[in-house]
Design a protein around this motif. Structure first.
Motif, PDB file in Angstrom:
ATOM      1  N   ASP A 174       0.812  -1.213   0.000  1.00 20.80           N
ATOM      2  CA  ASP A 174       0.000   0.000   0.000  1.00 20.80           C
ATOM      3  C   ASP A 174       0.847   1.265   0.000  1.00 20.80           C
ATOM      4  O   ASP A 174       0.329   2.378   0.133  1.00 20.80           O
ATOM      5  CB  ASP A 174      -0.943   0.006   1.202  1.00 20.80           C
ATOM      6  CG  ASP A 174      -0.197   0.088   2.535  1.00 20.80           C
ATOM      7  OD1 ASP A 174       1.053  -0.070   2.532  1.00 20.80           O
ATOM      8  OD2 ASP A 174      -0.849   0.295   3.580  1.00 20.80           O
ATOM      9  N   GLY A 175       2.176   1.116  -0.127  1.00 22.92           N
ATOM     10  CA  GLY A 175       3.061   2.267  -0.170  1.00 22.92           C
ATOM     11  C   GLY A 175       3.383   2.852   1.185  1.00 22.92           C
ATOM     12  O   GLY A 175       3.983   3.922   1.280  1.00 22.92           O
ATOM     13  N   GLN A 176       3.052   2.108   2.268  1.00 18.35           N
ATOM     14  CA  GLN A 176       3.356   2.552   3.625  1.00 18.35           C
ATOM     15  C   GLN A 176       3.835   1.367   4.453  1.00 18.35           C
ATOM     16  O   GLN A 176       3.370   0.240   4.261  1.00 18.35           O
ATOM     17  CB  GLN A 176       2.120   3.168   4.296  1.00 18.35           C
ATOM     18  CG  GLN A 176       1.664   4.480   3.677  1.00 18.35           C
ATOM     19  CD  GLN A 176       0.503   5.085   4.441  1.00 18.35           C
ATOM     20  OE1 GLN A 176      -0.389   4.382   4.901  1.00 18.35           O
ATOM     21  NE2 GLN A 176       0.513   6.408   4.579  1.00 18.35           N
ATOM     22  N   LEU A 177       4.778   1.645   5.370  1.00 20.91           N
ATOM     23  CA  LEU A 177       5.301   0.590   6.235  1.00 20.91           C
ATOM     24  C   LEU A 177       4.687   0.713   7.619  1.00 20.91           C
ATOM     25  O   LEU A 177       4.978   1.647   8.363  1.00 20.91           O
ATOM     26  CB  LEU A 177       6.829   0.686   6.328  1.00 20.91           C
ATOM     27  CG  LEU A 177       7.616   0.446   5.039  1.00 20.91           C
ATOM     28  CD1 LEU A 177       9.114   0.462   5.335  1.00 20.91           C
ATOM     29  CD2 LEU A 177       7.213  -0.864   4.388  1.00 20.91           C
ATOM     30  N   GLN A 178       3.809  -0.227   7.942  1.00 14.94           N
ATOM     31  CA  GLN A 178       3.233  -0.292   9.279  1.00 14.94           C
ATOM     32  C   GLN A 178       4.248  -0.947  10.222  1.00 14.94           C
ATOM     33  O   GLN A 178       5.151  -1.662   9.795  1.00 14.94           O
ATOM     34  CB  GLN A 178       1.944  -1.118   9.263  1.00 14.94           C
ATOM     35  CG  GLN A 178       0.947  -0.720   8.201  1.00 14.94           C
ATOM     36  CD  GLN A 178       0.267   0.598   8.499  1.00 14.94           C
ATOM     37  OE1 GLN A 178       0.187   1.019   9.657  1.00 14.94           O
ATOM     38  NE2 GLN A 178      -0.223   1.270   7.462  1.00 14.94           N
ATOM     39  N   LEU A 179       4.087  -0.723  11.511  1.00 14.05           N
ATOM     40  CA  LEU A 179       4.993  -1.324  12.484  1.00 14.05           C
ATOM     41  C   LEU A 179       5.014  -2.854  12.376  1.00 14.05           C
ATOM     42  O   LEU A 179       6.061  -3.477  12.416  1.00 14.05           O
ATOM     43  CB  LEU A 179       4.579  -0.917  13.906  1.00 14.05           C
ATOM     44  CG  LEU A 179       5.048   0.461  14.398  1.00 14.05           C
ATOM     45  CD1 LEU A 179       4.483   0.731  15.786  1.00 14.05           C
ATOM     46  CD2 LEU A 179       6.559   0.540  14.422  1.00 14.05           C
ATOM     47  N   LYS A 180       3.841  -3.462  12.219  1.00 17.37           N
ATOM     48  CA  LYS A 180       3.800  -4.925  12.182  1.00 17.37           C
ATOM     49  C   LYS A 180       4.414  -5.487  10.903  1.00 17.37           C
ATOM     50  O   LYS A 180       4.881  -6.629  10.889  1.00 17.37           O
ATOM     51  CB  LYS A 180       2.368  -5.433  12.361  1.00 17.37           C
ATOM     52  CG  LYS A 180       1.382  -5.023  11.288  1.00 17.37           C
ATOM     53  CD  LYS A 180       0.001  -5.579  11.635  1.00 17.37           C
ATOM     54  CE  LYS A 180      -1.037  -5.215  10.608  1.00 17.37           C
ATOM     55  NZ  LYS A 180      -2.379  -5.757  10.961  1.00 17.37           N
ATOM     56  N   GLU A 181       4.445  -4.695   9.839  1.00 13.81           N
ATOM     57  CA  GLU A 181       5.114  -5.151   8.622  1.00 13.81           C
ATOM     58  C   GLU A 181       6.621  -5.213   8.833  1.00 13.81           C
ATOM     59  O   GLU A 181       7.288  -6.131   8.338  1.00 13.81           O
ATOM     60  CB  GLU A 181       4.776  -4.211   7.454  1.00 13.81           C
ATOM     61  CG  GLU A 181       3.350  -4.330   6.967  1.00 13.81           C
ATOM     62  CD  GLU A 181       3.037  -3.374   5.830  1.00 13.81           C
ATOM     63  OE1 GLU A 181       2.420  -3.802   4.833  1.00 13.81           O
ATOM     64  OE2 GLU A 181       3.401  -2.183   5.940  1.00 13.81           O
ATOM     65  N   VAL A 182       7.148  -4.248   9.565  1.00 16.64           N
ATOM     66  CA  VAL A 182       8.581  -4.261   9.871  1.00 16.64           C
ATOM     67  C   VAL A 182       8.895  -5.390  10.851  1.00 16.64           C
ATOM     68  O   VAL A 182       9.908  -6.084  10.733  1.00 16.64           O
ATOM     69  CB  VAL A 182       9.017  -2.899  10.453  1.00 16.64           C
ATOM     70  CG1 VAL A 182      10.491  -2.920  10.832  1.00 16.64           C
ATOM     71  CG2 VAL A 182       8.742  -1.779   9.452  1.00 16.64           C
ATOM     72  N   LEU A 183       8.019  -5.609  11.810  1.00 19.17           N
ATOM     73  CA  LEU A 183       8.253  -6.623  12.838  1.00 19.17           C
ATOM     74  C   LEU A 183       8.268  -8.045  12.280  1.00 19.17           C
ATOM     75  O   LEU A 183       8.920  -8.923  12.833  1.00 19.17           O
ATOM     76  CB  LEU A 183       7.173  -6.525  13.921  1.00 19.17           C
ATOM     77  CG  LEU A 183       7.309  -5.353  14.887  1.00 19.17           C
ATOM     78  CD1 LEU A 183       6.084  -5.248  15.781  1.00 19.17           C
ATOM     79  CD2 LEU A 183       8.556  -5.497  15.732  1.00 19.17           C
ATOM     80  N   LEU A 216       5.831   4.661   8.046  1.00 19.23           N
ATOM     81  CA  LEU A 216       6.771   5.280   7.113  1.00 19.23           C
ATOM     82  C   LEU A 216       6.196   5.251   5.706  1.00 19.23           C
ATOM     83  O   LEU A 216       5.868   4.175   5.187  1.00 19.23           O
ATOM     84  CB  LEU A 216       8.117   4.550   7.122  1.00 19.23           C
ATOM     85  CG  LEU A 216       8.926   4.558   8.426  1.00 19.23           C
ATOM     86  CD1 LEU A 216      10.281   3.889   8.202  1.00 19.23           C
ATOM     87  CD2 LEU A 216       9.108   5.963   8.946  1.00 19.23           C
ATOM     88  N   SER A 217       6.068   6.425   5.099  1.00 23.44           N
ATOM     89  CA  SER A 217       5.634   6.483   3.704  1.00 23.44           C
ATOM     90  C   SER A 217       6.840   6.213   2.808  1.00 23.44           C
ATOM     91  O   SER A 217       7.993   6.212   3.257  1.00 23.44           O
ATOM     92  CB  SER A 217       5.055   7.855   3.386  1.00 23.44           C
ATOM     93  OG  SER A 217       6.084   8.850   3.453  1.00 23.44           O
ATOM     94  N   LEU A 218       6.569   5.974   1.537  1.00 28.32           N
ATOM     95  CA  LEU A 218       7.657   5.736   0.588  1.00 28.32           C
ATOM     96  C   LEU A 218       8.583   6.940   0.516  1.00 28.32           C
ATOM     97  O   LEU A 218       9.808   6.795   0.469  1.00 28.32           O
ATOM     98  CB  LEU A 218       7.078   5.418  -0.797  1.00 28.32           C
ATOM     99  CG  LEU A 218       8.099   5.202  -1.924  1.00 28.32           C
ATOM    100  CD1 LEU A 218       9.067   4.084  -1.584  1.00 28.32           C
ATOM    101  CD2 LEU A 218       7.381   4.910  -3.244  1.00 28.32           C
ATOM    102  N   GLU A 219       8.021   8.128   0.550  1.00 21.60           N
ATOM    103  CA  GLU A 219       8.842   9.337   0.479  1.00 21.60           C
ATOM    104  C   GLU A 219       9.727   9.484   1.718  1.00 21.60           C
ATOM    105  O   GLU A 219      10.890   9.852   1.621  1.00 21.60           O
ATOM    106  CB  GLU A 219       7.942  10.572   0.322  1.00 21.60           C
ATOM    107  CG  GLU A 219       7.252  10.661  -1.027  1.00 21.60           C
ATOM    108  CD  GLU A 219       8.245  10.632  -2.190  1.00 21.60           C
ATOM    109  OE1 GLU A 219       9.293  11.312  -2.082  1.00 21.60           O
ATOM    110  OE2 GLU A 219       7.983   9.913  -3.169  1.00 21.60           O
ATOM    111  N   GLU A 220       9.169   9.161   2.887  1.00 19.64           N
ATOM    112  CA  GLU A 220       9.960   9.218   4.116  1.00 19.64           C
ATOM    113  C   GLU A 220      11.082   8.195   4.084  1.00 19.64           C
ATOM    114  O   GLU A 220      12.208   8.467   4.516  1.00 19.64           O
ATOM    115  CB  GLU A 220       9.062   8.980   5.336  1.00 19.64           C
ATOM    116  CG  GLU A 220       8.125  10.146   5.652  1.00 19.64           C
ATOM    117  CD  GLU A 220       7.157   9.816   6.774  1.00 19.64           C
ATOM    118  OE1 GLU A 220       6.701  10.757   7.455  1.00 19.64           O
ATOM    119  OE2 GLU A 220       6.852   8.614   6.967  1.00 19.64           O
TER     120      GLU A 220
END
Length: 473
Positions: A174-183, A216-220
């Motif tokens: 979806d173009g954004q990194l959620q905390l659980k996606e990183v975890l 985190l957005s893609l731009e960030e």
């Protein structure tokens, strides 16, 4: 009277009686000729069929009636025997298993996803004590997924772009990194178990999340220097309780010349799993693990998915194929409890027998089901350690043709926090390459070395190659 009889014969049969079409002898002769004709036709058809099958252009048998399979020949992947696989029937089902002479063992089905069994009294108390003693004599070393001091060097060797990293982490794209996606990718860390709080602390330290919303957005992400993450991770002091795994382990040889108890356990494992000796005898040796009070192992799978570009650790030398990725290809896990644990130390299967599996569902509202220090009570199935009991499960599904299929994601499991005392376990892993050709080639070469008595074989045979292993595969 004679004249009357003659007249009657001349007039034909009496009135009211039907006239016969043919006599009985005529009917019998007709039926005999009819049967002979049918038999001749059938014989002719059979002759034509057999004649067609003898020629060089003979048509193959129809698919519904395949020709009987010829005996399997070593190295012929197409004729490899199917891997035996136990049937679970249903949760709670008990079945007898023959492991040792003059003793009956019962195997209980604990779950169907993964296919998981429990066998009480697999080992005697004396055998458990002996294994612990042998492990102590051998010496145990710290278990760790990735040594902290090697983290930065290891990360620099990974050639991957920043965009590729983002796409890897962005599970739902979806173009954004959620905390659980990183975890969900905590194994990319330096051996440290990442929590929502530790991720937020890292974001703050490297100024990755300007608005502080934890996303985190893609731009960030593009504005970040990935090396800053590496430096931060490398600079953090990690306590044993912060690691993915907090334990000590060693390996005990089970091959020819080993202690008779080690050999006996391997024979029992062979009978339990019904797998052939050419597979079991060339699998990993026995791993013995000690968890002190405070020890744990967060939920994980014992093997990894095998893709075309992945090599199996036990067959890579024989196959002589280069591959960018490597995994252990552990088809079966047999885990033994060597002592009764005073407090905690259960084996947890967080998603056993779930209707569905979704990786992202493992983390909800900052509750991570893989966290065995905090959330063991929230998992679906916990197995309490009982001295001598064995549990075994399949890490892979069947491919439908009697060989190794996809990784069974329901085999996710971990070691719960030991709250009191010490926990001792042992693991026997049975290695099978999902690539049938490579597995059979490996078995063929190992058999040839054993037959020739090649001394070089003793230097790198699978059972001995783990003697100095530090990092668990």
């Amino acid at each position: 009277m004679v004249a009357a009889a003659a007249a009657a014969r001349a007039e034909g049969p009496p009135r009211g009686r039907p006239r016969q079409v043919c006599s009985r002898p005529y009917f019998v002769v007709l039926m005999v000729f009819a049967h002979l004709y049918v038999l001749n036709v059938l014989g002719l058809l059979l002759f034509v069929h057999l004649s067609a099958g003898d020629g060089p252009g003979a048509a193959p048998p129809p698919p519904s009636e395949p020709a009987p399979a010829a005996p399997a020949r070593r190295g012929d992947a197409r004729r490899a025997p199917a891997l035996p696989r136990r049937e679970g029937i249903k949760v709670g089902h008990k079945q007898k298993v023959e492991l040792v002479p003059n003793k009956v063992h019962f195997m209980k089905t604990l779950s169907l996803k993964p296919l998981l069994f429990e066998i009480p009294d697999f080992l005697t108390e004396e055998e458990c004590k002996l294994i612990i003693h042998l492990a102590q004599l051998k010496g145990l070393q710290k278990s760790q997924i990735l040594p902290t001091e090697d983290y930065e060097e290891a990360m620099e060797m990974i050639e991957i772009s920043q965009m590729d990293i983002f796409n890897l982490l962005d599970h739902n794209q979806d173009g954004q990194l959620q905390l659980k996606e990183v975890l969900t990718h905590t194994r990319l860390g330096n051996g440290r178990w990442m929590t929502p709080q530790s991720i937020r602390e890292m974001y703050t330290a490297v100024k990755a999340d300007p608005d502080g919303n934890g996303v985190l957005s893609l731009e960030e992400f593009k504005q970040l220097n990935i090396r800053d993450f590496h430096k931060y991770m490398g600079s953090q002091k990690v306590k044993m309780s912060d690691l993915v795994r907090n334990s000590q382990h060693t390996w005990l040889y089970q091959g020819e010349g080993a202690h008779q108890v080690m050999r006996s356990i391997r024979q029992r494992v062979m009978r339990l799993t019904r797998l052939p000796p050419e597979i079991v005898d060339h699998s990993e040796p026995l791993q013995v693990v000690r968890y002190d009070q405070g020890g744990h192992y967060h939920a994980h799978v014992d093997s990894g998915p095998v893709f075309p570009e992945t090599a199996c650790s036990h067959t890579k030398l024989i196959a002589n194929e280069s591959a960018p990725f490597e995994t252990s290809c552990r088809y079966v896990t047999v885990l033994f409890y060597l002592n009764n644990v005073t407090g905690g130390g259960e084996t947890i299967f967080p998603i056993a027998d779930n209707r569905t599996y979704e990786e992202m569902s493992l983390i909800q509202n900052d509750v991570d089901l893989r966290d065995t220090r905090k959330n063991c009570d929230k998992g679906n199935l916990r197995v309490k350690p009982q001295q001598g009991t064995a549990v075994f499960w399949y890490n892979y599904l069947s491919d439908g043709e009697g060989w190794v299929g996809d990784l069974d994601e329901y085999s996710l499991h971990g070691g719960c926090l030991v709250t009191r005392g010490t926990k001792w376990i042992a693991n026997n892993w049975i290695n099978v390459d999902p690539n049938k050709r490579r597995q059979l080639q490996f078995q063929q070469e190992m058999a040839r070395y054993a037959k020739e008595g090649d001394e070089a074989q003793n230097e790198w045979t699978v059972d001995k190659s783990y003697s100095n292993m530090h990092v668990e595969l």
